[in-house]
Enzyme design. Sequence first.
Site, PDB file in Angstrom:
ATOM      1  N   LYS A   1      -1.490  -4.793   0.493  1.00 43.73           N
ATOM      2  CA  LYS A   1      -2.644  -4.283   1.230  1.00 43.73           C
ATOM      3  C   LYS A   1      -2.931  -2.802   0.914  1.00 43.73           C
ATOM      4  CE  LYS A   1      -3.890  -8.045   3.491  1.00 43.73           C
ATOM      5  NZ  LYS A   1      -2.849  -9.071   3.506  1.00 43.73           N
TER       6      LYS A   1
HETATM    7  C1  LIG Z   1      -2.768 -10.174   4.724  1.00 42.14           C
HETATM    8  C2  LIG Z   1      -3.634 -10.749   5.773  1.00 42.14           C
HETATM    9  C3  LIG Z   1      -3.149 -11.085   7.062  1.00 42.14           C
HETATM   10  C4  LIG Z   1      -1.695 -11.112   7.385  1.00 42.14           C
HETATM   11  O1  LIG Z   1      -1.027  -9.926   7.209  1.00 42.14           O
HETATM   12  P1  LIG Z   1       0.553  -9.925   6.926  1.00 42.14           P
HETATM   13  O2  LIG Z   1       0.923  -8.495   7.145  1.00 42.14           O
HETATM   14  O3  LIG Z   1       0.781 -10.362   5.528  1.00 42.14           O
HETATM   15  O4  LIG Z   1       1.182 -10.819   7.936  1.00 42.14           O
HETATM   16  C5  LIG Z   1      -4.050 -11.510   8.012  1.00 42.14           C
HETATM   17  N1  LIG Z   1      -5.353 -11.636   7.746  1.00 42.14           N
HETATM   18  C6  LIG Z   1      -5.859 -11.349   6.532  1.00 42.14           C
HETATM   19  C7  LIG Z   1      -7.334 -11.482   6.308  1.00 42.14           C
HETATM   20  C8  LIG Z   1      -5.017 -10.918   5.506  1.00 42.14           C
HETATM   21  O5  LIG Z   1      -5.524 -10.668   4.287  1.00 42.14           O
END
Ligand SMILES: *Cc1c(COP(=O)(O)O)cnc(C)c1O
Length: 400
Positions: free
Chosen positions: A186
């Site tokens: 991210k």
């Molecule tokens: C990555 C993601 C999540 C989940 O996040 P994690 O930290 O990996 O649990 C939720 N929603 C979206 C749209 C994502 O891209």
Amino acid sequence: MAGAELIGKEEIKEVMDVLETGILMRYGFDKERKGIYKVREFEEAFAKYCGTDYALGVTSGSTALQIALTAMDIGPGDEVLVPAFTFLATYEAVMEVGAIPIMVDIDDTLNLDPNEIEKKKTPYTKAVIPVHMCGSAANIDKIVEVARRNKLLVLEDNAQGCGASFQGKKLGSFGDMGTFSFDYVKTVTTGEGGMVITNNKEFYLRSEWYHDHGHDHNPKVSRALEGRTLLGFNFRMNELQGALGLAQLRKLDYLIGEQKKNKKFIMDVLANVPDVKFRVKPDPEGDSATFLAFNMPSEDQAQKFQNLLAAEGVDTVCYKRNLWHYVPNWEHFLAKSTANSKQYPFSNPAYKGKAEYKRENIPQAEDILGRTLVMGISVKMSQEKLDSIRKGIEQAAKNM
Ligand SMILES: *Cc1c(COP(=O)(O)O)cnc(C)c1O
């Protein structure tokens, strides 16, 4: 890849501050920690960055959603509107709290279509979760307006839009609550981690209690003597994550600036390809530029172009065929293969609605996602790399 590309001496310094005290937990140990409260500091900086009153660091973007839904008292028997195009976690979080996710079509922003809210709403609907996919805003002002009119709560899943904004206001701060992911891929990363933001004091407090077994975090007593009014679980962020987050957040605006330059270079090349159009952005200035999404008039054309680009070493994703981000492709979800053998929450007798997940119910997603190709944008793209992408695109366009 974003934040992960920039891990360096600033992160090392913040993490070393924590390791020098040896206190890895965010709560307690007030004497031993020598004034080091990295998670708290990260939360304060993050709330300030987003322009909200409160921020709570948690273990992931998935648990951030679960915590926010719980804080808003969404649970068994309730329905929550969720776009057909999102990462699986958004649906899983709704099911984790015992509620039922209702699949909603998208518009040409690739995000939840505000015009679909009233069509999909039932007497059981409690909330809507717009997801700002691939770093760019949904029609969030319209979504909030329609939701308010229909007395629905709004939870923004901004896992992919950290630092992005709409008309100068940060995404995640429009709804009743907003959530972020700091997993390794991210925009800001703490390895694993997440954040919940809100301006609603009650929702914040309920989140804070729930995420730490109900602890009321009364500063006047020791942790062992703290009070509690509700049951919770453990979704606490640790100090190493807080330290990483602090260093990463300071780099966020720089990171977005670099991505915007790289994205613009590639967009300028694509703009010369006949029939290529770009994803609609409600506010192009507010884009976090983590991805570049463009489309062609037909799915066949898009697929052909994708193959030609791949042959030139330029990789793109067509999310209609992606296994993790598009509801109709989740065979285990469609089969209600929950981790419990009871198929809960779908089997819950308290649920009176009728959830359907058919392709024909999301014609816009079927059309737009099929014609759309998405390219990841990095912070560090050398001129050599950009030139090779330019050549690849030009060659693929010639072969169309
Ligand atoms: C990555 C993601 C999540 C989940 O996040 P994690 O930290 O990996 O649990 C939720 N929603 C979206 C749209 C994502 O891209």
